[in-house]
Design an enzyme around this catalytic site. Sequence first.
Site, PDB file in Angstrom:
ATOM      1  N   SER B 152       0.847  -1.201   0.000  1.00 54.33           N
ATOM      2  CA  SER B 152       0.000   0.000   0.000  1.00 54.33           C
ATOM      3  C   SER B 152       0.886   1.256   0.000  1.00 54.33           C
ATOM      4  O   SER B 152       1.781   1.357  -0.845  1.00 54.33           O
ATOM      5  CB  SER B 152      -0.954  -0.041   1.200  1.00 54.33           C
ATOM      6  OG  SER B 152      -1.901   0.986   1.114  1.00 54.33           O
ATOM      7  N   ARG B 221     -12.223   7.173   9.576  1.00 57.42           N
ATOM      8  CA  ARG B 221     -11.620   5.845   9.604  1.00 57.42           C
ATOM      9  C   ARG B 221     -12.593   4.785   9.087  1.00 57.42           C
ATOM     10  O   ARG B 221     -12.179   3.793   8.483  1.00 57.42           O
ATOM     11  CB  ARG B 221     -11.159   5.505  11.026  1.00 57.42           C
ATOM     12  CG  ARG B 221     -10.489   4.156  11.148  1.00 57.42           C
ATOM     13  CD  ARG B 221      -9.262   4.040  10.261  1.00 57.42           C
ATOM     14  NE  ARG B 221      -8.516   2.812  10.466  1.00 57.42           N
ATOM     15  CZ  ARG B 221      -7.447   2.474   9.770  1.00 57.42           C
ATOM     16  NH1 ARG B 221      -6.995   3.287   8.827  1.00 57.42           N
ATOM     17  NH2 ARG B 221      -6.808   1.366  10.008  1.00 57.42           N
ATOM     18  N   ASP B 309      -8.679  -6.279  -4.505  1.00 60.37           N
ATOM     19  CA  ASP B 309      -8.214  -4.960  -4.042  1.00 60.37           C
ATOM     20  C   ASP B 309      -8.729  -3.904  -5.010  1.00 60.37           C
ATOM     21  O   ASP B 309      -8.294  -3.849  -6.156  1.00 60.37           O
ATOM     22  CB  ASP B 309      -6.678  -4.950  -4.019  1.00 60.37           C
ATOM     23  CG  ASP B 309      -6.090  -3.626  -3.529  1.00 60.37           C
ATOM     24  OD1 ASP B 309      -6.854  -2.677  -3.271  1.00 60.37           O
ATOM     25  OD2 ASP B 309      -4.856  -3.563  -3.399  1.00 60.37           O
ATOM     26  N   HIS B 342      -7.798  -5.089  -0.319  1.00 61.90           N
ATOM     27  CA  HIS B 342      -6.532  -4.386  -0.170  1.00 61.90           C
ATOM     28  C   HIS B 342      -5.712  -4.911   1.006  1.00 61.90           C
ATOM     29  O   HIS B 342      -4.492  -5.013   0.934  1.00 61.90           O
ATOM     30  CB  HIS B 342      -6.830  -2.897   0.009  1.00 61.90           C
ATOM     31  CG  HIS B 342      -5.618  -2.040   0.108  1.00 61.90           C
ATOM     32  ND1 HIS B 342      -4.733  -1.894  -0.942  1.00 61.90           N
ATOM     33  CD2 HIS B 342      -5.126  -1.281   1.125  1.00 61.90           C
ATOM     34  CE1 HIS B 342      -3.749  -1.072  -0.578  1.00 61.90           C
ATOM     35  NE2 HIS B 342      -3.962  -0.701   0.665  1.00 61.90           N
TER      36      HIS B 342
END
Lengths: 363, 363
Positions: B152, B221, B309, B342
């Site tokens: 990432s 978040r 992802d 992901h």
Amino acid sequence: MQDSFIAAPPKELVLEEGFRFSHGETIAPFRIAYETFGELNADKSNAILVCHALSASAHAAGRYSEGDEKPGWWDGLIGYGKGIDLDKYFVICANLPGSPFGTTAPHSIDPATGKPYGSRYPWPTIEDMVHSQKLLLDRLGITHLRSIAGGSLGGMQVLMWAALYPELMDSIIAMATGCAVPVQGIAWHIIGRKIIESDARFRGGDYYEDPEPLRGLQVARMVGHMTYLSAEALQRKFGRRRRGTTRQFEIDSYFEHQGRKFAGLYDANSYIRVQAGMDEMDLAEQFGTLEEAFAKWRGKSLLISFDTDWLFPVEEAERIETAMRTNGVDVRHEPIASTNGHDTFLIDYDLITPPVRQFLGSL
Amino acid sequence: MQDSFIAAPPKELVLEEGFRFSHGETIAPFRIAYETFGELNADKSNAILVCHALSASAHAAGRYSEGDEKPGWWDGLIGYGKGIDLDKYFVICANLPGSPFGTTAPHSIDPATGKPYGSRYPWPTIEDMVHSQKLLLDRLGITHLRSIAGGSLGGMQVLMWAALYPELMDSIIAMATGCAVPVQGIAWHIIGRKIIESDARFRGGDYYEDPEPLRGLQVARMVGHMTYLSAEALQRKFGRRRRGTTRQFEIDSYFEHQGRKFAGLYDANSYIRVQAGMDEMDLAEQFGTLEEAFAKWRGKSLLISFDTDWLFPVEEAERIETAMRTNGVDVRHEPIASTNGHDTFLIDYDLITPPVRQFLGSL
């Protein structure tokens, strides 16, 4: 669209005795804003009910005047010579309970207090939306429909109609929808609601004395936009492009524009309620199985889904198709390749008109 | 994981002369928190740099003590006998500029004012992250690396390393990443930032005297979590299930738990800065083309992508693969089928360990 017609002004049904919501509350009097398009024939056999989605209103087609820049939300499909042909059909669309466009809503004044209902407005269910439309049809003396059509939340109402009043209509047309919102959609709705509720100026829903638009609603709408757009459409429309000579991404500028526009038109209490109503609907849970939900439904059914719609993926329509087919229903499912995601049913009339026209012609 | 080892305590490099950010600001003194794992061999030829992602720290592997419940963030991959084998390699991981875990960050006290930097902290770029790691290696006297690995945001640093310091390492390992964040990721980052910035208590970034956690960070978040989870994982873990006997959806309860947990550990100023840094990186834009970006890179390259992802789709790795192959680089791309989206690179060690082990063994 030069070919859109001049629509009649919105009408209103006033339920002096009030409207009783599924969760038990009654609001009285209760107003239902609605519009009709085309002419009801003598034996009242050519009526089609159209159910609107989250941000729309009863203004499904036409323009209010020659200079009116924005036609109704499904003007590409409904009109003289169009897919839902007003030369043949009489179309009715009612603003749903909770929506802020004419029907008694959270921002409406409660005659008992002289203030908006605000946080005290009930949380409407999809059944409430259907019941309000049924009340309207009763008052209009319409006891049978040729069809009921809608997309997204509108399509959920269509499916609820088939479950609750299976003998009232000959057919249904449901697009970009499902019998329950899949978890991804629920998750984004929940996040949108939390964004609105965490705006300090939301004040639990009693914010109507505050003249400023709610930032929370603007940002929640940006989340909504993301769920309506396909990855392909995002890439094509915005990609990583910057706005002019600035470093601001174009998608950011688009979000701000759309957020401000929406917050100027819509209402935060309505937004969280209508989305929560969508999330609560689950025909399989409510009736045991989808087959049970549609146990009495025998009308012809057209389901249209879009391969880039990730709010209501093609599999949702397939589940409905399977259940109806198991029940012996004449169901047609058209999975359509598109690039515009969930919103295809509001954009690509060249894609949705042929199956709708053919389906209605086959009735 | 009973097999994780006892890690040494975090170390700190203090740059008394300060650290100069790409955008021109300097913070002095500047502290870089880092950890090392395993032993550097005599000729300093067995070092691997590991770059961490958004919410992680320099604590890449091991436990600080026997009772420590939470091992480092890549403990499944880094350890004695594991994919990145500490019997062979010396691993270094530094907390990146902007992140709140030890390196001088927005919440750190500015000695000039005695108050946190807050809104005055610079907006770090991926190049800043790479430069801080380069400074650390210089101070440690490590002039060559066997490999640089990350997923990432960590993978973006790995790719920036290959562009900026192509002769410093033998190889790179980049997972679930790209040379630029595609528009969907940018859009969600922008929305997260707007959520944080529209929290009245954020006060433009100068909120440190407020003892309460920021609701905006909690909700932002939740948006982040949605981008890390695949549709499959969401369906499997939560579906439309309710929490116990309540009507609350389990996904809602999960969001609240994760949001509160994260807001207790992380910092809002860090969150918006690190994500903005990700969004700004675009190697093709910076160097003209990807081929130009990797013009001098000749090391062996392992790219790992995951089919679920959607933050960094498989196509992103394919673009890098193509560019490197065009340049004559020995590049291996492993597109891996997974269900965890992901976050697969932090979850499914059975999937990522074999290609990493084989790749390092082939050097």
